[in-house]
Scaffold this active site. Sequence first.
Site, PDB file in Angstrom:
ATOM      1  N   ALA A   1      15.731 -22.745  12.598  1.00 34.76           N
ATOM      2  CA  ALA A   1      14.298 -22.537  12.377  1.00 34.76           C
ATOM      3  C   ALA A   1      14.068 -21.358  11.443  1.00 34.76           C
ATOM      4  O   ALA A   1      13.182 -21.405  10.573  1.00 34.76           O
ATOM      5  CB  ALA A   1      13.590 -22.308  13.710  1.00 34.76           C
ATOM      6  N   ASP A   2      14.850 -20.290  11.609  1.00 35.46           N
ATOM      7  CA  ASP A   2      14.749 -19.159  10.688  1.00 35.46           C
ATOM      8  C   ASP A   2      15.047 -19.591   9.256  1.00 35.46           C
ATOM      9  O   ASP A   2      14.341 -19.213   8.315  1.00 35.46           O
ATOM     10  CB  ASP A   2      15.760 -18.074  11.084  1.00 35.46           C
ATOM     11  CG  ASP A   2      15.246 -17.157  12.177  1.00 35.46           C
ATOM     12  OD1 ASP A   2      14.031 -16.943  12.256  1.00 35.46           O
ATOM     13  OD2 ASP A   2      16.077 -16.643  12.950  1.00 35.46           O
ATOM     14  N   VAL A   3      16.113 -20.355   9.088  1.00 36.54           N
ATOM     15  CA  VAL A   3      16.518 -20.766   7.744  1.00 36.54           C
ATOM     16  C   VAL A   3      15.487 -21.725   7.147  1.00 36.54           C
ATOM     17  O   VAL A   3      15.132 -21.621   5.964  1.00 36.54           O
ATOM     18  CB  VAL A   3      17.920 -21.408   7.782  1.00 36.54           C
ATOM     19  CG1 VAL A   3      18.293 -21.962   6.420  1.00 36.54           C
ATOM     20  CG2 VAL A   3      18.958 -20.379   8.240  1.00 36.54           C
TER      21      VAL A   3
ATOM     22  N   SER B   1      12.656 -19.786   5.875  1.00 35.51           N
ATOM     23  CA  SER B   1      12.949 -19.083   4.615  1.00 35.51           C
ATOM     24  C   SER B   1      12.787 -20.016   3.423  1.00 35.51           C
ATOM     25  O   SER B   1      12.279 -19.604   2.367  1.00 35.51           O
ATOM     26  CB  SER B   1      14.364 -18.484   4.653  1.00 35.51           C
ATOM     27  OG  SER B   1      15.378 -19.455   4.494  1.00 35.51           O
TER      28      SER B   1
END
Length: 376
Positions: A163-165, A168
């Site tokens: 989810a972070d990636v 981004s």
Amino acid sequence: MIPPLEGVRVVEFGHYIAAPAATQMLSDLGAEVIKVEPPAGDQARGIGAYGEGIVLAYNRGKRSIVLDLKQAGDRQTALDLVAGADVLVQNLRADALSRLGLGADDLRQVNPRLVHVSIRGFSSRGPSANRAGLDIAAQAESGLMSINGELDGDPLRVGFPIADVAASYAVVQVVLAALLRRERTGEGGVAEVSLLDAAIHLQSAMWGEWHASGQAPRRKGNGQATVAPAADLVRTADGTIVLSAYTADRFARLCRLIDRKWMLDDPRFADNPARVANREALLAEISQALGVLRTEECLAMLADHGIVAAEVRTYRDVAEAPDVRASGVLTTGVGPDGDRYTVPSLPFTLDGVTVEADQAVPHAGADSGEPGWRGA
């Protein structure tokens, strides 16, 4: 060749992954990225090997200054820095900058052309606007964990902070769109990306399947739930491959290739629904045929007949793979201790140019002493 974002200045107020990963991509595209860190540094710097990995992955080629935004003088330095910037990306706690007089409205008064992007755990428009939200919360509440894992097992998170990636990548998309619009109108903009929204967006095809089938997607391990063989594991004599051959022509091709032509007349394998219902028996036949061959032989044979198959690789295998070496997706960086390391860079090339190698990761505040930050 001039990098596409040369001359673009990006200011990052970021910790961990989502903001630093986004600005790393902008840096790799040629932008100047100034990482503003608190006195203790990016929080990833203090959480051991995993944090060190984050720092190495997402901070190559940046400049770092340390500011204590609770101090009036440092807040003014931040305002001066933003006044000369094109983009600001931040993933601090919800409204942390606003409480310090550095929110989007404050900063755009200083610089109306600024593209301001906030990354949050949850949308600011919903009831969870002020909840703490890391990658794992987004994986859980987006439905992603509900479809990941074995059929009869527990829900599983994806084995990296997906989810972070994903967030981004969404940040980079909105930054580029906003910069293009600014070229046309002269106006900046305010954007928001949430980890939850990014994780949901990744699953768009599954939402389509839910509508088409009327059944909520469910965990199925490695195989895809409604087609077979699809993304299924097959053991070879010396390793493991995944294989997909669920269209009628490719399944027929596979059956002939592994000397199982009789399977085409077996009602258990007559069509996709039958093969899904009898997946265990199907895979037993395929595994028996391919299990006597080495992985390299399997892949060569299947590829020659247009059947999708791939080796299940470790990171070491990936680093040594000819396709990976040829593509240039891996580059080298130089850590704060001076050691060189291998890390992924941009997943594309522009005019055949790849990312510059051996870019350094700065210590927190490495560039604080340089003149010109105030009023830059």
